[in-house]
Design a protein around this motif. Structure first.
Motif, PDB file in Angstrom:
ATOM      1  N   ASP A  77       0.962  -1.260  -0.027  1.00 62.43           N
ATOM      2  CA  ASP A  77      -0.195   0.086   0.077  1.00 62.43           C
ATOM      3  C   ASP A  77       1.028   1.395   0.013  1.00 62.43           C
ATOM      4  N   PRO A  78       0.911   2.019  -1.061  1.00 64.38           N
ATOM      5  CA  PRO A  78       1.924   3.122  -1.095  1.00 64.38           C
ATOM      6  C   PRO A  78       1.243   4.347  -0.762  1.00 64.38           C
ATOM      7  N   GLY A  79       0.262   4.385   0.130  1.00 67.65           N
ATOM      8  CA  GLY A  79      -0.493   5.493   0.662  1.00 67.65           C
ATOM      9  C   GLY A  79       0.462   6.287   1.405  1.00 67.65           C
ATOM     10  N   GLY A  80       1.340   5.907   2.397  1.00 65.91           N
ATOM     11  CA  GLY A  80       2.096   6.807   3.149  1.00 65.91           C
ATOM     12  C   GLY A  80       3.175   7.321   2.245  1.00 65.91           C
ATOM     13  N   TYR A  81       3.824   6.611   1.170  1.00 69.26           N
ATOM     14  CA  TYR A  81       4.690   7.112   0.336  1.00 69.26           C
ATOM     15  C   TYR A  81       4.164   8.339  -0.448  1.00 69.26           C
ATOM     16  N   THR A 129      -2.863  13.993   4.347  1.00 69.90           N
ATOM     17  CA  THR A 129      -3.184  12.705   4.808  1.00 69.90           C
ATOM     18  C   THR A 129      -3.671  11.900   3.396  1.00 69.90           C
ATOM     19  N   ALA A 130      -3.226  10.498   3.516  1.00 72.37           N
ATOM     20  CA  ALA A 130      -3.596   9.725   2.376  1.00 72.37           C
ATOM     21  C   ALA A 130      -4.929   9.192   2.921  1.00 72.37           C
ATOM     22  N   VAL A 131      -6.088   9.294   1.959  1.00 73.20           N
ATOM     23  CA  VAL A 131      -7.243   8.787   2.370  1.00 73.20           C
ATOM     24  C   VAL A 131      -7.656   7.535   1.548  1.00 73.20           C
ATOM     25  N   ARG A 132      -7.176   7.152   0.256  1.00 75.95           N
ATOM     26  CA  ARG A 132      -7.452   6.196  -0.433  1.00 75.95           C
ATOM     27  C   ARG A 132      -6.522   5.614  -1.367  1.00 75.95           C
ATOM     28  N   SER A 133      -6.222   4.276  -1.209  1.00 74.43           N
ATOM     29  CA  SER A 133      -5.123   3.624  -2.257  1.00 74.43           C
ATOM     30  C   SER A 133      -6.192   2.621  -3.260  1.00 74.43           C
ATOM     31  N   ALA A 134      -6.080   2.924  -4.518  1.00 79.02           N
ATOM     32  CA  ALA A 134      -6.748   1.997  -5.410  1.00 79.02           C
ATOM     33  C   ALA A 134      -5.691   1.270  -6.220  1.00 79.02           C
ATOM     34  N   GLN A 135      -5.585   0.095  -6.522  1.00 78.92           N
ATOM     35  CA  GLN A 135      -4.701  -0.462  -7.548  1.00 78.92           C
ATOM     36  C   GLN A 135      -5.325  -0.689  -8.762  1.00 78.92           C
ATOM     37  N   ARG A 136      -4.482  -0.009  -9.852  1.00 75.73           N
ATOM     38  CA  ARG A 136      -5.132   0.168 -11.248  1.00 75.73           C
ATOM     39  C   ARG A 136      -4.660  -1.043 -11.989  1.00 75.73           C
ATOM     40  N   TRP A 141      -0.643   1.899  -8.842  1.00 77.59           N
ATOM     41  CA  TRP A 141      -1.595   2.453  -8.112  1.00 77.59           C
ATOM     42  C   TRP A 141      -2.055   4.020  -8.290  1.00 77.59           C
ATOM     43  N   ALA A 142      -3.284   4.435  -7.811  1.00 80.34           N
ATOM     44  CA  ALA A 142      -3.625   5.605  -7.888  1.00 80.34           C
ATOM     45  C   ALA A 142      -3.984   6.070  -6.146  1.00 80.34           C
ATOM     46  N   VAL A 143      -3.270   6.984  -5.764  1.00 81.30           N
ATOM     47  CA  VAL A 143      -3.583   7.180  -4.282  1.00 81.30           C
ATOM     48  C   VAL A 143      -4.312   8.575  -4.216  1.00 81.30           C
ATOM     49  N   THR A 144      -5.453   8.706  -3.356  1.00 80.51           N
ATOM     50  CA  THR A 144      -5.888  10.051  -3.201  1.00 80.51           C
ATOM     51  C   THR A 144      -5.576  10.616  -1.754  1.00 80.51           C
ATOM     52  N   VAL A 145      -4.857  11.725  -1.672  1.00 81.81           N
ATOM     53  CA  VAL A 145      -4.199  12.522  -0.768  1.00 81.81           C
ATOM     54  C   VAL A 145      -5.088  13.797  -0.416  1.00 81.81           C
ATOM     55  N   PHE A 157      -5.937  15.440  -4.103  1.00 89.05           N
ATOM     56  CA  PHE A 157      -5.085  15.071  -5.070  1.00 89.05           C
ATOM     57  C   PHE A 157      -5.050  13.699  -5.050  1.00 89.05           C
ATOM     58  N   VAL A 158      -4.928  13.295  -6.613  1.00 85.97           N
ATOM     59  CA  VAL A 158      -4.755  11.876  -6.835  1.00 85.97           C
ATOM     60  C   VAL A 158      -3.253  11.864  -7.483  1.00 85.97           C
ATOM     61  N   VAL A 159      -2.573  10.630  -6.985  1.00 85.84           N
ATOM     62  CA  VAL A 159      -0.920  10.949  -7.178  1.00 85.84           C
ATOM     63  C   VAL A 159      -1.113   9.094  -7.853  1.00 85.84           C
ATOM     64  N   PRO A 160      -0.119   9.148  -9.023  1.00 83.60           N
ATOM     65  CA  PRO A 160      -0.232   7.922  -9.597  1.00 83.60           C
ATOM     66  C   PRO A 160       1.314   7.348  -9.021  1.00 83.60           C
TER      67      PRO A 160
END
Length: 256
Positions: A77-81, A129-136, A141-145, A157-160
């Protein structure tokens, strides 16, 4: 037959019978010695056979259960990254690529440009704060921050992010994009809809329990069910506790 001859034959019979028995005993002794020598000789021979044959390979019995193994990248889970990157990216600027925040953002995303300075831009975020991680896809991954600002505004923000096969290495592959925040989920009705009288036994017990649990004044065990172990908060964060309201279900709401 004359008596003298009969006496001579009868006197000779016992030695003959004794000799036959003695011969049988000798044969048994010889056979026993032969069996003993055979057993002794078989010991080294058996040991030699065991050494020459090598270790025995034991095959595990096949299991009827199918093992499900998830890839490391799929479990990561790359949310923290992504959270660390967005925080550094929002605090950096292309005009100052040597700042600490800019260098941090570039180390996490070497191919991503720093934000351009804009006149009248929003202030730096107070918290990210990372609020959601979705594997594409495989390792994608697409992480919502969420970025919260001191004036109460909130931007998402969404981060690839890409992960390697081991799932322990990440890299941001694109500039964070502003997106709409997640919709608020509907909250179910609480089952505790009955107000408990403030002077009832239940409210008094709850107040006393939290007074002991959060202040450390007294013994908390007296308020616990048999077999339950709970230590007071230490160090005690409060000096006094006041219960304002206690709610219960329809079954226990009238308890006093």
């Amino acid at each position: 037959m004359c008596p003298g001859k009969q006496a001579s034959e009868s006197d000779a019979s016992p030695p003959v019978a004794a000799g036959a028995r003695l011969e049988k005993m000798r044969r048994r002794v010889r056979l026993s010695r032969l069996a003993l020598f055979t057993a002794i000789a078989a010991g080294p021979v058996a040991l030699g056979v065991a050494v020459m044959s090598g270790p025995t390979t034991v095959a595990a019995a096949p299991s009827d259960k199918t093992a499900v193994v998830r890839g490391a990248a799929a479990a990561a889970d790359p949310g923290g990254y992504a959270q660390v990157f967005v925080d550094a990216w929002l605090r950096s600027s292309a005009d100052d690529a040597n700042s600490a925040q800019a260098r941090l953002a570039q180390s996490l995303a070497p191919d991503v440009d720093l934000p351009d300075p804009v006149a009248g831009a929003r202030p730096k975020p107070a918290a990210v704060t990372a609020v959601r991680s979705a594997q594409r896809g495989d390792g994608e991954w697409a992480v919502t921050v969420a970025a919260q600002y001191a004036d109460g505004r909130l931007r998402y923000f969404v981060v690839p992010v890409t992960a390697d096969a081991s799932g322990f290495s990440f890299a941001v592959t694109g500039v964070p994009g502003v997106v709409a925040g997640p919709a608020r989920a509907a909250v179910g009705k609480s089952p505790y809809g009955v107000s408990v009288p403030s002077d009832g036994d239940l409210s008094l017990a709850v107040g006393e329990f939290f007074g002991v649990y959060l202040t450390g004044a007294g013994e908390v065990d007296r308020y616990l069910a048999p077999g339950v172990k709970l230590s007071p908060v230490s160090p005690a964060p409060y000096t006094a506790v006041a219960v304002q309201r206690v709610s219960g279900t329809a079954q226990d709401g009238g308890a006093r």
